[in-house]
Design an enzyme around this catalytic site. Structure first.
Site, short mmCIF file in Angstrom:
data_model
loop_
_atom_site.label_atom_id
_atom_site.label_comp_id
_atom_site.label_asym_id
_atom_site.label_seq_id
_atom_site.Cartn_x
_atom_site.Cartn_y
_atom_site.Cartn_z
N ALA A 141 12.51 -21.90 -1.64
CA ALA A 141 13.07 -22.98 -1.04
C ALA A 141 12.43 -23.02 0.32
CB ALA A 141 14.07 -22.61 -0.63
N GLU A 142 11.04 -22.44 0.88
CA GLU A 142 10.36 -22.78 2.07
C GLU A 142 9.10 -23.00 1.42
OE1 GLU A 142 10.98 -20.76 5.19
OE2 GLU A 142 12.90 -19.09 4.09
N MET A 143 7.92 -22.36 1.51
CA MET A 143 6.44 -22.26 1.11
C MET A 143 6.62 -22.65 -0.38
SD MET A 143 4.72 -20.27 4.39
CE MET A 143 2.97 -21.24 4.09
#
Length: 351
Positions: A141-143
């Site tokens: 969900a981030e990088m």
């Protein structure tokens, strides 16, 4: 004590509005009991680590990695995207934007002074900034990088990175590793220190704080805020249950229980540092409190069982602003990054 605190507030406000001479203002009537300063210490000049010694080469590499968006799957997100060093280490959003616009579930805390905290993340799932640096890169969900191998392959595709890793980790036969990436970022973050006027005051400079700020600190102590927010970082060194004095209504995020699976850890979160707190809103683990005034009033009510007046809240906030430090502009200047090669992976917008 409460009447005394209010009297000090009015006295400080009156002094500020009275047009007194500089001499009268300098000879402050507001004092702070030295005993109340004992739980506090100035910031260190660097947040050192026995397991990750800081070197110039490691810091230089970490600085590049911190700003490099190629450590993300889309090549649109870097550490600095959510922890903007020019903006006191935050992005000013309740929760940050991740891969393909996905929203995180918690507010992104500042990286300034964070290396000195006793654990990292709101739930303490990482012990150090080096361990923390490994998380977002692989978080879908981030990088959203697929795995450590893909990260290492990206870094090895650029000769300048290979040379920089060799300089930073000269004893390693194979220096370009995921662990060394995290160590370099950690070394860079360990020098993200923001000393403020509060540190000068703790060092003995009585003129570093105004009467109004000293009054705010006195009310802060009388209210009991220093029970959790103390030390060099004015927080960041223990867990506390959200709703310790009054039940917290929103229990959608169970806090540390998510890590330990122990019901006794339900709604426990790391106590945040109040350093630069005036610049790092919105507030709390979910970013749902927009103003510092609301944050102070809410914490007093739910953590300490105290209903503060608007004047008391304003006074505490006045002192909290003295914790706003100096951003190390030269240290955080974005570096020139290694150039991509034909072997460097292209952006991937799939999930």
């Amino acid at each position: 004590m409460r009447k005394t605190a209010l009297a000090l507030v009015f006295a400080a406000l009156a002094l500020g509005a009275s047009g007194c001479s500089k001499k009268a203002v300098t000879e402050s009537a507001v004092t702070i009991d030295p005993t109340n300063l004992q739980p506090f210490e100035p910031l260190p000049s660097v947040m050192a680590s026995d397991t990750n010694p800081i070197t110039e080469e490691k810091v230089a590499l970490g600085r590049m990695l911190y700003f490099d968006k190629r450590l993300s799957r889309s090549q649109q997100i870097a550490c600095n995207s959510c922890h903007d060093l020019d903006q006191y280490g935050v992005d000013g959003k309740p929760t940050s934007d991740g891969h393909k616009g996905q929203k995180g579930s918690r507010n992104s805390p500042t990286v300034y002074n964070a290396a000195g905290h006793f654990v990292q993340f709101w739930d303490g799932r990482a012990a150090t900034v080096e361990e923390q640096a490994k998380g977002p890169v692989l978080n879908p969900a981030e990088m959203a990088m697929p795995g450590e191998k893909q990260v290492v392959a990206t870094l090895k595709s650029m000769p300048e990175y290979r040379a920089a890793f060799k300089k930073a980790f000269p004893q390693d036969k194979n220096p370009v590793t995921y662990s060394n990436m995290a160590k370099a970022i950690g070394a860079f973050e360990r020098k993200l220190v923001t000393p403020s006027r509060w540190d000068r005051f703790l060092g003995g400079d009585q003129s570093a704080l105004t009467d109004a700020e000293k009054t705010g600190f006195n009310i802060y102590v009388e209210t009991g805020c220093q029970v959790c927010h103390l030390g060099s970082y004015v927080g960041g060194d223990l867990y506390q249950k959200l709703g310790a004095a009054k039940p917290w209504a929103d229990i959608s995020d169970v806090g540390r229980e998510q890590v330990t699976k122990a019901s006794t850890d339900r709604l426990f979160f790391k106590v945040p540092s109040l350093r630069n707190i005036d610049k790092t809103g919105p507030y709390f683990h979910n970013g749902k409190i927009a103003t510092l005034e609301d944050a102070v009033a809410t914490m007093a009510e739910y953590q300490l069982g105290e209903k503060l007046t608007d004047i008391q809240v304003k006074s505490i906030v006045t002192w909290l602003k003295s914790l706003t430090g100096e951003i190390p502009s030269d240290y955080i200047k974005e570096p020139a990054l290694p150039k991509s090669t034909a072997r460097t992976p292209k952006p991937d917008m799939t999930i």
